[in-house]
Each structure stands twice: as C-alpha cells, then as structure tokens.
Design an enzyme around this catalytic site. Structure first.
Site, PDB file in Angstrom:
ATOM      1  N   ARG A  96      -2.103 -10.702   7.913  1.00 45.83           N
ATOM      2  CA  ARG A  96      -2.619  -9.730   6.934  1.00 45.83           C
ATOM      3  C   ARG A  96      -2.046  -9.985   5.546  1.00 45.83           C
ATOM      4  O   ARG A  96      -0.835  -9.935   5.360  1.00 45.83           O
ATOM      5  CB  ARG A  96      -2.261  -8.297   7.354  1.00 45.83           C
ATOM      6  CG  ARG A  96      -2.877  -7.922   8.665  1.00 45.83           C
ATOM      7  CD  ARG A  96      -2.723  -6.443   8.982  1.00 45.83           C
ATOM      8  NE  ARG A  96      -3.032  -6.253  10.390  1.00 45.83           N
ATOM      9  CZ  ARG A  96      -4.261  -6.161  10.887  1.00 45.83           C
ATOM     10  NH1 ARG A  96      -5.309  -6.181  10.094  1.00 45.83           N
ATOM     11  NH2 ARG A  96      -4.454  -6.019  12.187  1.00 45.83           N
TER      12      ARG A  96
ATOM     13  N   CYS B 216      11.613   0.254  -1.556  1.00 45.64           N
ATOM     14  CA  CYS B 216      10.691   1.353  -1.254  1.00 45.64           C
ATOM     15  C   CYS B 216      10.777   2.543  -2.209  1.00 45.64           C
ATOM     16  O   CYS B 216      11.830   3.192  -2.309  1.00 45.64           O
ATOM     17  CB  CYS B 216      10.923   1.825   0.173  1.00 45.64           C
ATOM     18  SG  CYS B 216       9.739   3.107   0.628  1.00 45.64           S
TER      19      CYS B 216
ATOM     20  N   CYS C 297      -3.649   2.462  13.989  1.00 43.60           N
ATOM     21  CA  CYS C 297      -2.303   1.913  13.834  1.00 43.60           C
ATOM     22  C   CYS C 297      -1.424   2.997  13.210  1.00 43.60           C
ATOM     23  O   CYS C 297      -1.913   3.783  12.395  1.00 43.60           O
ATOM     24  CB  CYS C 297      -2.398   0.697  12.916  1.00 43.60           C
ATOM     25  SG  CYS C 297      -0.821   0.015  12.434  1.00 43.60           S
TER      26      CYS C 297
ATOM     27  N   CYS D 252       2.472  -4.902  15.272  1.00 43.87           N
ATOM     28  CA  CYS D 252       2.141  -5.389  13.937  1.00 43.87           C
ATOM     29  C   CYS D 252       3.473  -5.548  13.225  1.00 43.87           C
ATOM     30  O   CYS D 252       4.176  -4.553  12.991  1.00 43.87           O
ATOM     31  CB  CYS D 252       1.251  -4.358  13.236  1.00 43.87           C
ATOM     32  SG  CYS D 252       0.997  -4.690  11.491  1.00 43.87           S
TER      33      CYS D 252
ATOM     34  N   CYS E  51      -4.667   2.784   9.476  1.00 42.66           N
ATOM     35  CA  CYS E  51      -3.228   2.831   9.702  1.00 42.66           C
ATOM     36  C   CYS E  51      -2.629   4.046   8.994  1.00 42.66           C
ATOM     37  O   CYS E  51      -2.918   4.295   7.828  1.00 42.66           O
ATOM     38  CB  CYS E  51      -2.600   1.545   9.171  1.00 42.66           C
ATOM     39  SG  CYS E  51      -0.837   1.453   9.505  1.00 42.66           S
TER      40      CYS E  51
ATOM     41  N   CYS F 184      12.238  10.051   2.039  1.00 47.13           N
ATOM     42  CA  CYS F 184      12.795   9.373   3.225  1.00 47.13           C
ATOM     43  C   CYS F 184      14.304   9.179   3.078  1.00 47.13           C
ATOM     44  O   CYS F 184      14.813   8.868   2.000  1.00 47.13           O
ATOM     45  CB  CYS F 184      12.106   8.027   3.410  1.00 47.13           C
ATOM     46  SG  CYS F 184      12.678   7.144   4.858  1.00 47.13           S
TER      47      CYS F 184
ATOM     48  N   CYS G 118      15.868   1.513   2.022  1.00 50.33           N
ATOM     49  CA  CYS G 118      15.161   0.229   1.866  1.00 50.33           C
ATOM     50  C   CYS G 118      14.989  -0.050   0.365  1.00 50.33           C
ATOM     51  O   CYS G 118      14.341   0.734  -0.337  1.00 50.33           O
ATOM     52  CB  CYS G 118      13.806   0.273   2.556  1.00 50.33           C
ATOM     53  SG  CYS G 118      13.915   0.888   4.252  1.00 50.33           S
TER      54      CYS G 118
HETATM   55  S1  SF4 Z   1      10.308   1.634   3.943  1.00 46.95           S
HETATM   56 FE1  SF4 Z   1      10.510   3.537   2.727  1.00 46.95          FE
HETATM   57  S2  SF4 Z   1       9.558   5.096   3.995  1.00 46.95           S
HETATM   58 FE2  SF4 Z   1       9.980   3.356   5.350  1.00 46.95          FE
HETATM   59  S3  SF4 Z   1      12.004   3.728   6.199  1.00 46.95           S
HETATM   60 FE3  SF4 Z   1      12.350   2.521   4.348  1.00 46.95          FE
HETATM   61  S4  SF4 Z   1      12.691   4.053   2.715  1.00 46.95           S
HETATM   62 FE4  SF4 Z   1      11.754   5.123   4.457  1.00 46.95          FE
END
Ligand code: SF4
Length: 350
Positions: A289, A88, A157, A217, A125, A81, A85
């Site tokens: 949740r 993540c 979801c 959600c 989901c 990705c 984040c």
């Molecule tokens: S949480 Fe992870 S998968 Fe989702 S947008 Fe952020 S970096 Fe990408």
C-alpha cells in the site's frame, strides 16, 4: 537487464552509487520466508531502475498490474493518545493543534463507509488513537461499527493499538478482515521513535491477531531519520514471518509541526521506490500500500510507485489527521495511467 557488466573490479564508489544487479538476477518471484538480511540488502541497493523493473516483473506474476485497491481510512477516535510516537500529531504529548475528540458513533461511521464504497473503495479502515484496546463500552461501540461496515460487503480493517487474543477474537467475530499494526521501522531504531512500548509489544499483538484468524496489515514509515539498514531490518522482519502480512503499507513521513520529527526533510522518491520494490520482491503476494505522503508526490512519481509494485492507495481527502488527494484527483490519475480500481470480487476476502 543487460547482464553485460563485469563487476570484478567493483569499487566502493559503485556500491554507493547504487550497487550492482547481481541480486536481481536471482529473483524468481517465488514465495520465500528464509530471506537473509544480506540478500534483502543487495536487492534494496540494486541500481534503481533495474530494481523497479525486477519488482514490476514479480508483480506481474502474482497480480493484475492494472488493478489498484482503494481503501478509505477514517479516524473514529482522534487525538489525545497517551503514546509518544515521534511522528504522530495525535499524541497528547505534542502541541500539534489536533484536539482530542470523542469516539464517533457507529451510525456516522456507517454513513462514511457507505460514501467510501460509492466512491470506489473496497476496504474501510477505522483508526482509534489508543495505546491499547480496553474492555469497555468504547470497544463495544467499535464492534458495532465493524458489524455495520461489514454489512456493506466491504473489507473491514481496524487499527486500535495493542490487542489481546480475546479482544482479537471478538473483532474477528464482528467481521474484521484485517488488523493494521505497523512495525514502523527496524527493531534497533524503534526505541528512537517510540519509548512507551517496544517492538515485542508490537509483535505480540500481531501474533494475537493472526491467532484469531484476522489478516495482518503491517508496514512502516520512511523518512524518520532511520538508515537504509533500519529499513532493511524492517523488510527482513516482515519477509521472514511464517506468513507474510496480507498487506504492507509503505508510508512517507508527513512531518507535522509540533512533533519531534517536524524538521525531517521530505522523503525522496528514490527512497520510496527502493522500499516498495524490495517489499514487492520479498513478499510477492502481499498487497503493497502506497500510504501516507502521496500529497507530496507528482502523478509521475506515483506512477513509478505502481510500477515498483504498489497496488493499493488510501483514497479520500484525509488520512487520519493529515491531507490526502481527493477521490476525484485519484480518479483522474487512474484514467491517465490506465489503472482500474480493484473490485470486491477481485479482492476475494469478504
Ligand atoms: S501512532 Fe499516534 S495514535 Fe497511534 S499509538 Fe502512536 S501516538 Fe497514539
């Protein structure tokens, strides 16, 4: 609640030790959208067991307390990705050992959903590690996954990153019940966690989703270094929406090696309880949740979360890329605690 404490001489030490229970005495379980930050802060800082008791009381006004929905989350497009984040492992910017994979094919996803249904899940989901949905073949493939899972009579979801209104309408037409798009934390702290998009991008996607007639959600993550005030900000944003999210996931950070948050200490159960109970009181009808972080919790700690108003879990041995209790372990826990898996008839939204 004893109702016998005189608080005139309340010291700062008392506040720090867990506040007083005055705010809880005003809790009625009524659906409100006009919560002030001060009210939410007072609830959040109430003495912990009184807070859990008040949340349990509200929970019983709006839900069957024995009924817990099992959802299964499948990563249909893992890793690689472009976003940053901090929590993540799927971000391409961090070396976490998660490899970028291709989008799964709809048939594989259908078989996984079928298995999840046979194991007791009523909601399936599908998550894709994308910044946003693009109008291409991959999106068409996701639409076909949605149609297939919907044919199993499950709630469907998806969590696919940002979507525009037109894309949200296509998802709705394909059979999506809910769109997961977490705000993660309070607006002020958001930029410390993610720099590649802002809070308004998130709110905009939520708006598109609602406008398309899909339920929202939306929740957050506890343990990213945010303050209580950031958590209260998040609760305030959610609880003052014109319509509360149908579902509010409360995640405990799973600190994954290689991510910027790898050294964050494990979230205390008391922090999870405050968040869950405050969400239950301020959004009485929403499904709360208990999401990531259950692997680090004992059964007794999870029981307290259910008492505080959590009424859904993610079932299955993986939550996207991190470990989660297996179906059988949850089955044993449900039997021990006298809980029952929510049925499709009870969820009433298929
Ligand atoms: S949480 Fe992870 S998968 Fe989702 S947008 Fe952020 S970096 Fe990408």
């Amino acid at each position: 609640m004893t109702g016998c404490c005189a608080h005139e001489s309340k010291s700062l030490a008392t506040v720090e030790a867990g506040g007083n229970d005055q705010a809880l005495r005003a809790v009625t379980g009524e659906i409100r959208h006009d919560w002030s930050k001060k009210e939410i802060a007072e609830i959040y800082h109430s003495p912990l067991l009184e807070l859990v008791f008040a949340a349990a009381t509200v929970h019983r006004q709006h839900h069957d307390p024995r009924s817990v929905q099992q959802c299964t989350l499948l990563s249909v497009k893992t890793g690689g990705c472009s976003e940053d984040c901090s929590y993540c492992p799927q971000s391409a910017r961090y070396d976490t050992g998660v490899q970028a994979e291709k989008l799964l094919d709809p048939e594989t996803v259908y078989m996984a959903a079928k298995l999840a249904k046979e194991s007791g899940s009523t909601r399936f989901c599908m998550g894709a590690a994308w910044r946003e949905v693009k109008d291409n073949e991959q999106f068409d493939s996701v639409l076909s996954m949605v149609e297939k899972v919907k044919s199993l009579d499950m709630e469907v979801c998806v969590t696919l990153g940002m979507v525009n209104l037109e894309q949200a309408k296509k998802l709705k037409d394909a059979g999506v019940t809910a769109y997961n798009h977490n705000l993660d934390t309070g607006e002020e702290y958001y930029s410390k966690i993610i720099s590649t998009r802002d809070y308004h991008d998130r709110l905009n996607t939520l708006k598109n989703v609602r406008e398309a007639g899909i339920t929202v959600c939306c929740g957050g993550i506890v343990g990213m270094g945010e303050s209580d005030s950031d958590r209260i900000d998040l609760l305030h944003t959610l609880a003052t929406m014109e319509e509360h999210p149908e579902s509010v996931p409360v995640n405990a950070l799973v600190a994954v090696e290689g991510t910027p948050l790898e050294d964050r200490p494990q979230v205390q159960i008391s922090e999870m309880l405050r968040m869950i109970a405050s969400a239950r009181i301020t959004m009485p009808r929403s499904v709360v949740r208990l999401s990531a972080g259950r692997m680090q919790m004992s059964m007794a700690e999870q029981a307290l979360c259910f008492m505080a108003g959590a009424n859904s879990i993610f079932a299955g041995d993986k939550l996207l890329t991190t470990a989660n209790p297996e179906f059988n372990a949850d089955k044993e826990m449900f039997a021990s605690l006298g809980l029952k898996a929510k049925t499709l008839e009870q969820s009433g939204c298929c």
